[in-house]
Write an enzyme that holds these catalytic residues in place. Structure first.
Site, mmCIF file in Angstrom:
data_model
loop_
_atom_site.group_PDB
_atom_site.id
_atom_site.type_symbol
_atom_site.label_atom_id
_atom_site.label_comp_id
_atom_site.label_asym_id
_atom_site.label_seq_id
_atom_site.Cartn_x
_atom_site.Cartn_y
_atom_site.Cartn_z
ATOM 1 N N ASP A 48 33.649 32.319 30.996
ATOM 2 C CA ASP A 48 33.881 32.539 32.474
ATOM 3 C C ASP A 48 33.683 31.377 33.048
ATOM 4 O O ASP A 48 32.632 30.623 32.785
ATOM 5 C CB ASP A 48 33.051 33.715 32.942
ATOM 6 C CG ASP A 48 33.542 34.388 34.361
ATOM 7 O OD1 ASP A 48 33.971 35.618 34.211
ATOM 8 O OD2 ASP A 48 33.571 33.660 35.430
ATOM 9 N N ASP A 70 36.668 27.065 32.240
ATOM 10 C CA ASP A 70 37.642 27.268 33.352
ATOM 11 C C ASP A 70 38.789 27.381 32.535
ATOM 12 O O ASP A 70 39.290 26.285 32.169
ATOM 13 C CB ASP A 70 37.551 26.213 34.597
ATOM 14 C CG ASP A 70 38.708 26.353 35.572
ATOM 15 O OD1 ASP A 70 39.483 27.012 35.257
ATOM 16 O OD2 ASP A 70 38.542 25.712 36.496
ATOM 17 N N VAL A 71 39.617 28.579 32.468
ATOM 18 C CA VAL A 71 40.748 28.780 31.761
ATOM 19 C C VAL A 71 42.022 27.677 32.256
ATOM 20 O O VAL A 71 42.771 27.636 31.622
ATOM 21 C CB VAL A 71 41.330 30.041 31.671
ATOM 22 C CG1 VAL A 71 40.311 30.817 30.904
ATOM 23 C CG2 VAL A 71 41.737 30.702 32.984
ATOM 24 N N ASN A 97 41.927 37.476 30.260
ATOM 25 C CA ASN A 97 41.759 38.327 31.242
ATOM 26 C C ASN A 97 41.364 37.471 32.666
ATOM 27 O O ASN A 97 41.705 38.172 33.522
ATOM 28 C CB ASN A 97 40.740 39.279 30.878
ATOM 29 C CG ASN A 97 40.235 40.189 32.037
ATOM 30 O OD1 ASN A 97 40.804 40.920 32.686
ATOM 31 N ND2 ASN A 97 39.025 39.690 32.773
ATOM 32 N N TYR A 162 51.019 36.403 43.212
ATOM 33 C CA TYR A 162 50.460 37.012 42.172
ATOM 34 C C TYR A 162 51.358 37.576 41.338
ATOM 35 O O TYR A 162 51.351 37.847 40.217
ATOM 36 C CB TYR A 162 49.479 37.995 42.914
ATOM 37 C CG TYR A 162 48.850 38.859 41.837
ATOM 38 C CD1 TYR A 162 47.466 38.172 41.416
ATOM 39 C CD2 TYR A 162 48.972 40.084 41.731
ATOM 40 C CE1 TYR A 162 46.690 38.968 40.507
ATOM 41 C CE2 TYR A 162 47.900 40.967 40.907
ATOM 42 C CZ TYR A 162 46.930 40.133 40.336
ATOM 43 O OH TYR A 162 46.150 41.103 39.621
ATOM 44 N N LYS A 166 51.885 37.519 37.316
ATOM 45 C CA LYS A 166 51.893 38.445 36.184
ATOM 46 C C LYS A 166 53.079 38.847 35.561
ATOM 47 O O LYS A 166 52.923 39.515 34.583
ATOM 48 C CB LYS A 166 51.129 39.649 37.135
ATOM 49 C CG LYS A 166 49.763 39.432 37.664
ATOM 50 C CD LYS A 166 48.605 38.909 36.458
ATOM 51 C CE LYS A 166 47.179 38.967 36.846
ATOM 52 N NZ LYS A 166 46.390 38.534 35.660
ATOM 53 N N THR A 197 37.081 46.912 40.777
ATOM 54 C CA THR A 197 36.255 45.694 40.365
ATOM 55 C C THR A 197 35.950 44.985 41.509
ATOM 56 O O THR A 197 36.281 45.214 42.885
ATOM 57 C CB THR A 197 36.971 44.872 39.328
ATOM 58 O OG1 THR A 197 38.048 44.239 40.396
ATOM 59 C CG2 THR A 197 37.650 45.707 38.295
HETATM 60 P P1 NAD Z 1 37.054 40.074 38.791
HETATM 61 O O1 NAD Z 1 37.058 39.155 40.042
HETATM 62 O O2 NAD Z 1 36.198 41.237 38.779
HETATM 63 O O3 NAD Z 1 36.520 39.214 37.681
HETATM 64 C C1 NAD Z 1 37.478 38.306 37.326
HETATM 65 C C2 NAD Z 1 36.626 37.388 36.551
HETATM 66 O O4 NAD Z 1 37.354 36.025 36.201
HETATM 67 C C3 NAD Z 1 35.243 36.630 37.230
HETATM 68 O O5 NAD Z 1 34.157 36.691 36.326
HETATM 69 C C4 NAD Z 1 35.813 35.110 37.482
HETATM 70 O O6 NAD Z 1 34.765 34.176 37.566
HETATM 71 C C5 NAD Z 1 36.703 34.871 36.330
HETATM 72 N N1 NAD Z 1 37.604 33.773 36.540
HETATM 73 C C6 NAD Z 1 38.136 33.514 37.701
HETATM 74 N N2 NAD Z 1 38.951 32.428 37.507
HETATM 75 C C7 NAD Z 1 38.454 31.904 36.237
HETATM 76 C C8 NAD Z 1 38.976 30.834 35.697
HETATM 77 N N3 NAD Z 1 39.873 29.893 36.216
HETATM 78 N N4 NAD Z 1 38.368 30.594 34.481
HETATM 79 C C9 NAD Z 1 37.709 31.447 33.818
HETATM 80 N N5 NAD Z 1 37.304 32.624 34.622
HETATM 81 C C10 NAD Z 1 37.626 32.789 35.715
HETATM 82 O O7 NAD Z 1 38.410 40.463 38.500
HETATM 83 P P2 NAD Z 1 38.791 42.111 37.724
HETATM 84 O O8 NAD Z 1 39.273 42.847 38.944
HETATM 85 O O9 NAD Z 1 38.035 42.476 36.802
HETATM 86 O O10 NAD Z 1 40.353 41.242 37.282
HETATM 87 C C11 NAD Z 1 40.516 40.923 35.840
HETATM 88 C C12 NAD Z 1 41.866 40.467 35.674
HETATM 89 O O11 NAD Z 1 42.598 41.870 35.827
HETATM 90 C C13 NAD Z 1 42.644 39.725 36.464
HETATM 91 O O12 NAD Z 1 43.557 39.051 35.615
HETATM 92 C C14 NAD Z 1 43.397 40.470 37.493
HETATM 93 O O13 NAD Z 1 44.529 39.830 38.133
HETATM 94 C C15 NAD Z 1 43.914 41.735 36.672
HETATM 95 N N6 NAD Z 1 43.989 43.105 37.560
HETATM 96 C C16 NAD Z 1 43.125 43.459 38.187
HETATM 97 C C17 NAD Z 1 43.164 44.771 38.801
HETATM 98 C C18 NAD Z 1 42.310 45.370 39.744
HETATM 99 O O14 NAD Z 1 42.814 46.055 40.737
HETATM 100 N N7 NAD Z 1 40.981 45.183 39.675
HETATM 101 C C19 NAD Z 1 44.748 45.254 38.719
HETATM 102 C C20 NAD Z 1 45.668 44.620 38.089
HETATM 103 C C21 NAD Z 1 45.174 43.590 37.180
#
Ligand code: NAD
Length: 261
Positions: A48, A70-71, A97, A162, A166, A197
Protein backbone atom coordinates in the site's frame (compact mmCIF):
# COMPACT_ATOMS: atom_id res chain seq x y z
CA UNK A 1 -28.36 -5.59 8.66
CA UNK A 2 -27.27 -8.96 7.36
CA UNK A 3 -24.89 -11.16 9.33
CA UNK A 4 -21.21 -10.45 8.62
CA UNK A 5 -19.45 -12.94 6.41
CA UNK A 6 -16.64 -14.38 8.43
CA UNK A 7 -13.27 -12.94 7.44
CA UNK A 8 -11.79 -15.99 9.15
CA UNK A 9 -12.34 -18.14 6.08
CA UNK A 10 -15.31 -20.18 7.30
CA UNK A 11 -12.93 -23.02 8.10
CA UNK A 12 -11.56 -23.20 4.54
CA UNK A 13 -7.79 -23.54 3.95
CA UNK A 14 -7.66 -22.96 0.20
CA UNK A 15 -4.40 -20.99 0.31
CA UNK A 16 -2.31 -23.08 2.68
CA UNK A 17 1.36 -22.75 1.71
CA UNK A 18 0.65 -20.07 -0.89
CA UNK A 19 2.07 -16.57 -1.20
CA UNK A 20 -0.23 -13.65 -2.03
CA UNK A 21 0.22 -9.93 -2.61
CA UNK A 22 -2.73 -7.60 -2.04
CA UNK A 23 -2.32 -4.02 -3.26
CA UNK A 24 -4.30 -1.37 -1.42
CA UNK A 25 -4.50 -3.88 1.42
CA UNK A 26 -4.21 -1.20 4.09
CA UNK A 27 -7.91 -0.40 4.00
CA UNK A 28 -11.39 -1.48 2.94
CA UNK A 29 -11.77 -4.29 0.40
CA UNK A 30 -8.02 -4.91 0.26
CA UNK A 31 -7.72 -5.25 4.03
CA UNK A 32 -10.69 -7.64 4.11
CA UNK A 33 -9.13 -9.65 1.28
CA UNK A 34 -5.77 -9.85 3.04
CA UNK A 35 -7.59 -11.06 6.17
CA UNK A 36 -9.50 -13.69 4.22
CA UNK A 37 -6.44 -15.04 2.38
CA UNK A 38 -4.38 -15.09 5.60
CA UNK A 39 -7.19 -16.87 7.48
CA UNK A 40 -7.17 -19.50 4.75
CA UNK A 41 -3.46 -20.14 5.16
CA UNK A 42 -1.70 -17.77 2.76
CA UNK A 43 1.39 -15.75 3.56
CA UNK A 44 0.14 -12.32 2.56
CA UNK A 45 2.12 -9.22 1.63
CA UNK A 46 0.03 -6.08 1.99
CA UNK A 47 1.35 -3.49 -0.48
CA UNK A 48 0.00 0.00 0.00
CA UNK A 49 1.23 3.52 -0.59
CA UNK A 50 0.15 4.21 3.01
CA UNK A 51 2.72 2.17 4.93
CA UNK A 52 1.21 2.93 8.34
CA UNK A 53 -2.18 1.61 7.20
CA UNK A 54 -0.56 -1.47 5.67
CA UNK A 55 1.36 -2.16 8.88
CA UNK A 56 -1.75 -1.73 10.99
CA UNK A 57 -3.70 -4.13 8.76
CA UNK A 58 -0.84 -6.65 8.80
CA UNK A 59 -0.35 -6.45 12.58
CA UNK A 60 -3.81 -7.89 13.15
CA UNK A 61 -3.16 -10.97 11.00
CA UNK A 62 -0.97 -14.06 11.19
CA UNK A 63 1.49 -14.68 8.36
CA UNK A 64 1.18 -11.19 6.97
CA UNK A 65 3.66 -8.42 6.27
CA UNK A 66 3.47 -4.87 4.97
CA UNK A 67 5.40 -3.05 2.27
CA UNK A 68 5.18 0.51 0.99
CA UNK A 69 4.27 0.63 -2.69
CA UNK A 70 2.76 3.19 -5.00
CA UNK A 71 1.32 1.05 -7.79
CA UNK A 72 1.59 3.90 -10.29
CA UNK A 73 5.39 3.45 -10.15
CA UNK A 74 5.97 0.51 -12.50
CA UNK A 75 9.63 0.07 -11.54
CA UNK A 76 8.71 -0.07 -7.84
CA UNK A 77 5.97 -2.62 -8.60
CA UNK A 78 8.44 -4.84 -10.44
CA UNK A 79 10.96 -4.55 -7.58
CA UNK A 80 8.40 -5.47 -4.89
CA UNK A 81 6.95 -8.41 -6.84
CA UNK A 82 10.42 -9.70 -7.66
CA UNK A 83 11.59 -9.38 -4.04
CA UNK A 84 8.49 -11.12 -2.64
CA UNK A 85 8.66 -13.99 -5.13
CA UNK A 86 12.35 -14.66 -4.52
CA UNK A 87 12.29 -14.20 -0.74
CA UNK A 88 9.08 -16.20 -0.11
CA UNK A 89 9.75 -18.74 -2.85
CA UNK A 90 6.71 -18.20 -5.07
CA UNK A 91 3.88 -15.87 -5.98
CA UNK A 92 0.59 -17.77 -6.21
CA UNK A 93 -2.04 -15.02 -5.88
CA UNK A 94 -1.90 -11.38 -6.95
CA UNK A 95 -4.80 -9.11 -5.98
CA UNK A 96 -4.55 -5.81 -7.87
CA UNK A 97 -6.95 -3.79 -5.78
CA UNK A 98 -5.49 -0.33 -5.09
CA UNK A 99 -7.77 2.34 -6.47
CA UNK A 100 -8.86 5.94 -6.15
CA UNK A 101 -12.04 7.79 -7.06
CA UNK A 102 -12.93 11.08 -8.69
CA UNK A 103 -16.26 12.85 -8.59
CA UNK A 104 -16.51 15.17 -11.60
CA UNK A 105 -18.40 15.61 -14.82
CA UNK A 106 -16.51 15.02 -18.06
CA UNK A 107 -16.12 18.76 -18.63
CA UNK A 108 -14.78 19.37 -15.13
CA UNK A 109 -12.18 16.59 -15.33
CA UNK A 110 -8.84 18.24 -16.10
CA UNK A 111 -5.71 16.51 -17.40
CA UNK A 112 -4.13 16.23 -13.95
CA UNK A 113 -7.21 14.55 -12.44
CA UNK A 114 -7.54 12.18 -15.41
CA UNK A 115 -3.88 11.27 -15.14
CA UNK A 116 -4.20 10.68 -11.37
CA UNK A 117 -7.10 8.24 -11.79
CA UNK A 118 -5.68 6.35 -14.77
CA UNK A 119 -2.16 6.10 -13.32
CA UNK A 120 -3.46 4.23 -10.26
CA UNK A 121 -6.62 2.40 -11.40
CA UNK A 122 -5.47 1.36 -14.87
CA UNK A 123 -1.70 1.75 -15.33
CA UNK A 124 -1.02 0.71 -11.73
CA UNK A 125 -3.26 -2.35 -11.87
CA UNK A 126 -1.79 -3.28 -15.26
CA UNK A 127 1.77 -3.00 -13.90
CA UNK A 128 0.92 -5.18 -10.88
CA UNK A 129 -0.74 -7.84 -13.04
CA UNK A 130 2.17 -7.73 -15.51
CA UNK A 131 4.85 -8.19 -12.86
CA UNK A 132 2.89 -11.04 -11.26
CA UNK A 133 2.22 -12.72 -14.61
CA UNK A 134 5.93 -12.73 -15.46
CA UNK A 135 6.56 -14.94 -12.41
CA UNK A 136 3.38 -17.01 -12.69
CA UNK A 137 3.82 -17.81 -16.39
CA UNK A 138 7.37 -18.93 -15.67
CA UNK A 139 6.11 -21.10 -12.79
CA UNK A 140 3.17 -22.46 -14.81
CA UNK A 141 0.56 -21.63 -12.16
CA UNK A 142 -1.06 -18.73 -10.35
CA UNK A 143 -4.11 -16.52 -10.23
CA UNK A 144 -4.48 -12.77 -10.68
CA UNK A 145 -7.60 -10.98 -9.49
CA UNK A 146 -8.20 -7.30 -10.18
CA UNK A 147 -10.76 -5.06 -8.51
CA UNK A 148 -12.84 -3.37 -11.17
CA UNK A 149 -16.27 -1.98 -10.23
CA UNK A 150 -19.92 -1.95 -11.26
CA UNK A 151 -18.72 1.34 -12.79
CA UNK A 152 -16.70 -0.80 -15.19
CA UNK A 153 -19.91 -2.40 -16.47
CA UNK A 154 -22.42 0.48 -16.48
CA UNK A 155 -22.18 4.25 -16.48
CA UNK A 156 -22.56 6.41 -13.37
CA UNK A 157 -23.07 10.19 -13.67
CA UNK A 158 -20.13 12.27 -12.51
CA UNK A 159 -17.83 9.24 -12.70
CA UNK A 160 -16.57 9.25 -16.29
CA UNK A 161 -12.85 9.00 -15.49
CA UNK A 162 -13.45 6.35 -12.83
CA UNK A 163 -15.77 4.41 -15.20
CA UNK A 164 -13.17 4.63 -17.97
CA UNK A 165 -10.47 3.26 -15.67
CA UNK A 166 -12.63 0.40 -14.39
CA UNK A 167 -14.08 -0.50 -17.80
CA UNK A 168 -10.53 -0.76 -19.08
CA UNK A 169 -9.80 -3.30 -16.34
CA UNK A 170 -12.64 -5.53 -17.61
CA UNK A 171 -11.22 -5.37 -21.15
CA UNK A 172 -7.68 -5.93 -19.88
CA UNK A 173 -8.73 -9.01 -17.92
CA UNK A 174 -10.23 -10.64 -21.02
CA UNK A 175 -7.08 -10.14 -23.08
CA UNK A 176 -4.64 -10.98 -20.27
CA UNK A 177 -6.56 -14.19 -19.53
CA UNK A 178 -6.05 -15.30 -23.13
CA UNK A 179 -2.31 -14.60 -22.93
CA UNK A 180 -2.04 -16.49 -19.64
CA UNK A 181 -4.39 -19.47 -20.16
CA UNK A 182 -1.94 -21.67 -22.12
CA UNK A 183 0.52 -21.23 -19.24
CA UNK A 184 -1.80 -22.50 -16.48
CA UNK A 185 -2.44 -19.01 -15.10
CA UNK A 186 -5.85 -17.33 -14.65
CA UNK A 187 -6.83 -13.65 -14.70
CA UNK A 188 -10.21 -12.37 -13.49
CA UNK A 189 -11.79 -9.33 -11.91
CA UNK A 190 -14.54 -8.57 -9.44
CA UNK A 191 -16.95 -5.71 -10.03
CA UNK A 192 -18.12 -4.60 -6.60
CA UNK A 193 -21.12 -2.37 -6.09
CA UNK A 194 -21.25 0.16 -3.26
CA UNK A 195 -19.19 -1.25 -0.42
CA UNK A 196 -18.94 0.38 2.98
CA UNK A 197 -15.21 1.12 3.04
CA UNK A 198 -13.35 4.30 4.06
CA UNK A 199 -13.33 5.33 0.37
CA UNK A 200 -17.13 5.27 0.21
CA UNK A 201 -17.62 6.63 3.74
CA UNK A 202 -15.45 9.60 2.74
CA UNK A 203 -17.35 10.08 -0.50
CA UNK A 204 -20.63 10.13 1.44
CA UNK A 205 -19.25 12.54 4.06
CA UNK A 206 -17.96 14.87 1.32
CA UNK A 207 -21.34 15.02 -0.39
CA UNK A 208 -23.60 18.05 0.07
CA UNK A 209 -26.05 16.09 2.24
CA UNK A 210 -24.40 12.96 3.72
CA UNK A 211 -27.61 11.61 5.28
CA UNK A 212 -29.53 11.94 2.01
CA UNK A 213 -26.62 10.37 0.10
CA UNK A 214 -26.50 7.45 2.54
CA UNK A 215 -30.23 6.83 2.03
CA UNK A 216 -29.86 7.21 -1.74
CA UNK A 217 -27.05 4.61 -1.82
CA UNK A 218 -29.23 2.08 -0.01
CA UNK A 219 -32.21 2.88 -2.25
CA UNK A 220 -30.23 2.25 -5.45
CA UNK A 221 -29.35 -1.29 -4.32
CA UNK A 222 -31.80 -4.05 -5.33
CA UNK A 223 -30.66 -5.91 -2.21
CA UNK A 224 -31.40 -2.74 -0.21
CA UNK A 225 -28.00 -2.05 1.30
CA UNK A 226 -24.36 -1.55 0.41
CA UNK A 227 -21.92 -4.48 0.61
CA UNK A 228 -19.60 -5.26 3.50
CA UNK A 229 -15.90 -5.49 2.49
CA UNK A 230 -15.88 -9.16 3.58
CA UNK A 231 -18.53 -9.94 0.95
CA UNK A 232 -16.25 -8.65 -1.81
CA UNK A 233 -13.25 -10.40 -0.26
CA UNK A 234 -15.14 -13.70 -0.39
CA UNK A 235 -15.61 -13.33 -4.16
CA UNK A 236 -11.96 -12.36 -4.67
CA UNK A 237 -10.87 -15.38 -2.64
CA UNK A 238 -13.09 -17.66 -4.73
CA UNK A 239 -11.62 -16.35 -8.00
CA UNK A 240 -8.09 -16.65 -6.59
CA UNK A 241 -8.64 -20.22 -5.43
CA UNK A 242 -8.46 -23.59 -7.14
CA UNK A 243 -12.25 -23.81 -6.83
CA UNK A 244 -12.34 -21.33 -9.72
CA UNK A 245 -9.84 -23.26 -11.81
CA UNK A 246 -12.12 -23.25 -14.89
CA UNK A 247 -12.85 -19.52 -14.54
CA UNK A 248 -10.70 -17.04 -16.44
CA UNK A 249 -11.22 -13.77 -18.29
CA UNK A 250 -14.41 -13.04 -16.38
CA UNK A 251 -15.81 -9.97 -14.63
CA UNK A 252 -17.77 -11.17 -11.61
CA UNK A 253 -20.37 -8.62 -10.50
CA UNK A 254 -20.72 -8.55 -6.71
CA UNK A 255 -23.11 -5.64 -6.60
CA UNK A 256 -26.37 -6.62 -4.94
CA UNK A 257 -28.03 -6.78 -8.35
CA UNK A 258 -27.29 -3.21 -9.51
CA UNK A 259 -26.06 -4.22 -12.96
CA UNK A 260 -28.85 -6.81 -13.37
CA UNK A 261 -31.34 -4.00 -14.01
P1 NAD B 1 -10.09 2.36 0.36
O1 NAD B 1 -9.83 3.79 0.11
O2 NAD B 1 -10.76 1.93 1.62
O3 NAD B 1 -8.73 1.56 0.20
C1 NAD B 1 -7.90 1.78 -0.90
C2 NAD B 1 -6.48 1.49 -0.48
O4 NAD B 1 -5.66 1.66 -1.63
C3 NAD B 1 -5.95 2.47 0.60
O5 NAD B 1 -5.30 1.75 1.62
C4 NAD B 1 -4.97 3.36 -0.18
O6 NAD B 1 -3.89 3.81 0.61
C5 NAD B 1 -4.52 2.40 -1.26
N1 NAD B 1 -4.00 3.10 -2.43
C6 NAD B 1 -4.55 4.16 -3.09
N2 NAD B 1 -3.75 4.52 -4.10
C7 NAD B 1 -2.67 3.70 -4.08
C8 NAD B 1 -1.52 3.57 -4.86
N3 NAD B 1 -1.25 4.44 -5.86
N4 NAD B 1 -0.64 2.58 -4.60
C9 NAD B 1 -0.87 1.72 -3.57
N5 NAD B 1 -1.94 1.81 -2.77
C10 NAD B 1 -2.84 2.77 -3.04
O7 NAD B 1 -10.91 1.84 -0.93
P2 NAD B 1 -11.86 0.56 -1.18
O8 NAD B 1 -13.26 1.06 -1.20
O9 NAD B 1 -11.47 -0.58 -0.33
O10 NAD B 1 -11.48 0.28 -2.70
C11 NAD B 1 -10.64 -0.78 -3.08
C12 NAD B 1 -10.86 -1.03 -4.56
O11 NAD B 1 -12.22 -1.38 -4.78
C13 NAD B 1 -10.58 0.18 -5.45
O12 NAD B 1 -9.95 -0.28 -6.64
C14 NAD B 1 -11.96 0.71 -5.75
O13 NAD B 1 -12.00 1.42 -6.96
C15 NAD B 1 -12.75 -0.58 -5.81
N6 NAD B 1 -14.18 -0.44 -5.61
C16 NAD B 1 -14.67 0.04 -4.44
C17 NAD B 1 -16.04 0.14 -4.30
C18 NAD B 1 -16.66 0.66 -3.03
O14 NAD B 1 -17.87 0.93 -3.03
N7 NAD B 1 -15.92 0.79 -1.95
C19 NAD B 1 -16.92 -0.25 -5.33
C20 NAD B 1 -16.36 -0.74 -6.50
C21 NAD B 1 -15.00 -0.85 -6.64
Amino acid sequence: MSPQLSSRGNGLRRFAGQVAIVTGGGSGIGAATAARLAAEGATVVIADRDLAAAEAAAAALDGTEAVELDVSDGAAVEAVVSAVASRLGSLDVMVCNAGVTLDATVWDTDDAALERILSVNLVGAYACARSALRRMVEAGSGSVVLTSSDAGLVGWPGQSAYCASKGAIVAFVRAAALDAAPHGVRVNCVCPGFTMTPLVEQWIEDSDDPEATRAEVAATQPIGRAAEPSEIAAAIAFLASEEARFVTGTALAVDGGVTAR
